[in-house]
Design an enzyme around this catalytic site. Structure first.
Site, PDB file in Angstrom:
ATOM      1  N   ASP A  35       0.849  -1.189   0.000  1.00 50.23           N
ATOM      2  CA  ASP A  35       0.000   0.000   0.000  1.00 50.23           C
ATOM      3  C   ASP A  35       0.889   1.246   0.000  1.00 50.23           C
ATOM      4  O   ASP A  35       1.897   1.286   0.716  1.00 50.23           O
ATOM      5  CB  ASP A  35      -0.911  -0.006   1.234  1.00 50.23           C
ATOM      6  CG  ASP A  35      -2.029   1.010   1.136  1.00 50.23           C
ATOM      7  OD1 ASP A  35      -1.737   2.224   1.132  1.00 50.23           O
ATOM      8  OD2 ASP A  35      -3.194   0.598   1.063  1.00 50.23           O
ATOM      9  N   ILE A  36       0.531   2.252  -0.796  1.00 46.15           N
ATOM     10  CA  ILE A  36       1.354   3.472  -0.856  1.00 46.15           C
ATOM     11  C   ILE A  36       1.162   4.364   0.368  1.00 46.15           C
ATOM     12  O   ILE A  36       1.951   5.269   0.604  1.00 46.15           O
ATOM     13  CB  ILE A  36       1.093   4.295  -2.143  1.00 46.15           C
ATOM     14  CG1 ILE A  36      -0.350   4.759  -2.221  1.00 46.15           C
ATOM     15  CG2 ILE A  36       1.511   3.511  -3.375  1.00 46.15           C
ATOM     16  CD1 ILE A  36      -0.600   5.805  -3.299  1.00 46.15           C
ATOM     17  N   GLN A 103     -15.508   2.396   0.923  1.00 43.48           N
ATOM     18  CA  GLN A 103     -14.706   1.855  -0.175  1.00 43.48           C
ATOM     19  C   GLN A 103     -14.232   3.017  -1.034  1.00 43.48           C
ATOM     20  O   GLN A 103     -15.034   3.745  -1.597  1.00 43.48           O
ATOM     21  CB  GLN A 103     -15.512   0.865  -1.017  1.00 43.48           C
ATOM     22  CG  GLN A 103     -14.700   0.228  -2.118  1.00 43.48           C
ATOM     23  CD  GLN A 103     -15.486  -0.787  -2.938  1.00 43.48           C
ATOM     24  OE1 GLN A 103     -16.700  -0.921  -2.800  1.00 43.48           O
ATOM     25  NE2 GLN A 103     -14.794  -1.506  -3.800  1.00 43.48           N
ATOM     26  N   HIS A 109     -10.517  -5.309  -3.325  1.00 44.75           N
ATOM     27  CA  HIS A 109      -9.180  -5.439  -2.764  1.00 44.75           C
ATOM     28  C   HIS A 109      -9.275  -5.826  -1.300  1.00 44.75           C
ATOM     29  O   HIS A 109     -10.175  -5.396  -0.585  1.00 44.75           O
ATOM     30  CB  HIS A 109      -8.343  -4.167  -2.931  1.00 44.75           C
ATOM     31  CG  HIS A 109      -8.977  -2.908  -2.397  1.00 44.75           C
ATOM     32  ND1 HIS A 109     -10.042  -2.287  -3.002  1.00 44.75           N
ATOM     33  CD2 HIS A 109      -8.652  -2.156  -1.320  1.00 44.75           C
ATOM     34  CE1 HIS A 109     -10.359  -1.197  -2.320  1.00 44.75           C
ATOM     35  NE2 HIS A 109      -9.530  -1.099  -1.287  1.00 44.75           N
TER      36      HIS A 109
END
Length: 128
Positions: A35-36, A103, A109
């Site tokens: 995850d960024i 979401q 995901h």
């Protein structure tokens, strides 16, 4: 119910190679990447390569091969990260579906969080 898949969402762009990612694992039907904006010391996203918006959409329309691959990939990523309860203190899986669940990306995901005590899943409002 019909699901409108937005092929311009960030995960679709990652799947097309338009946006780079730090891949953790890739299979025929799934992609796992860091995850960024990590919310835990270890935070990996696992997405199916197909155009599915939510888990219920995926369960209803994905092929048996896609479903099997995706579920096995989620488990394998946890093992690869070394966070399963037999290796470490465990992990949390989370998927959000729709606006009430917040979401943010309209592509299925699963988040895998690990590496720290994560606290309660949600704060339950007190009954009045």
């Amino acid at each position: 119910m019909a699901y409108d898949y937005d092929d311009q969402n960030i995960f679709a762009k990652i799947l097309r190679g338009e946006i780079p990612n730090k891949t953790v694992m890739e299979t025929e039907h799934s992609l796992a990447f860091e995850d960024i904006n990590p919310q835990a010391p270890q935070h990996v996203l696992v997405i199916p390569k197909g155009a599915y918006v939510t888990f219920d959409h995926f369960a209803a329309e994905a092929s048996d091969a896609e479903i099997s691959d995706y579920v096995r990939t989620v488990g394998e990523v946890a093992r690869k990260l070394g966070v399963t309860p037999d290796m470490a203190s465990g992990y949390r899986m989370l998927t959000n579906a729709g606006p009430d669940a917040h979401q943010e990306v309209p592509h299925l995901h699963v988040h895998i969080f690990a590496g720290a005590f994560l606290g309660r899943m949600i704060d339950v409002p007190k009954q009045r």
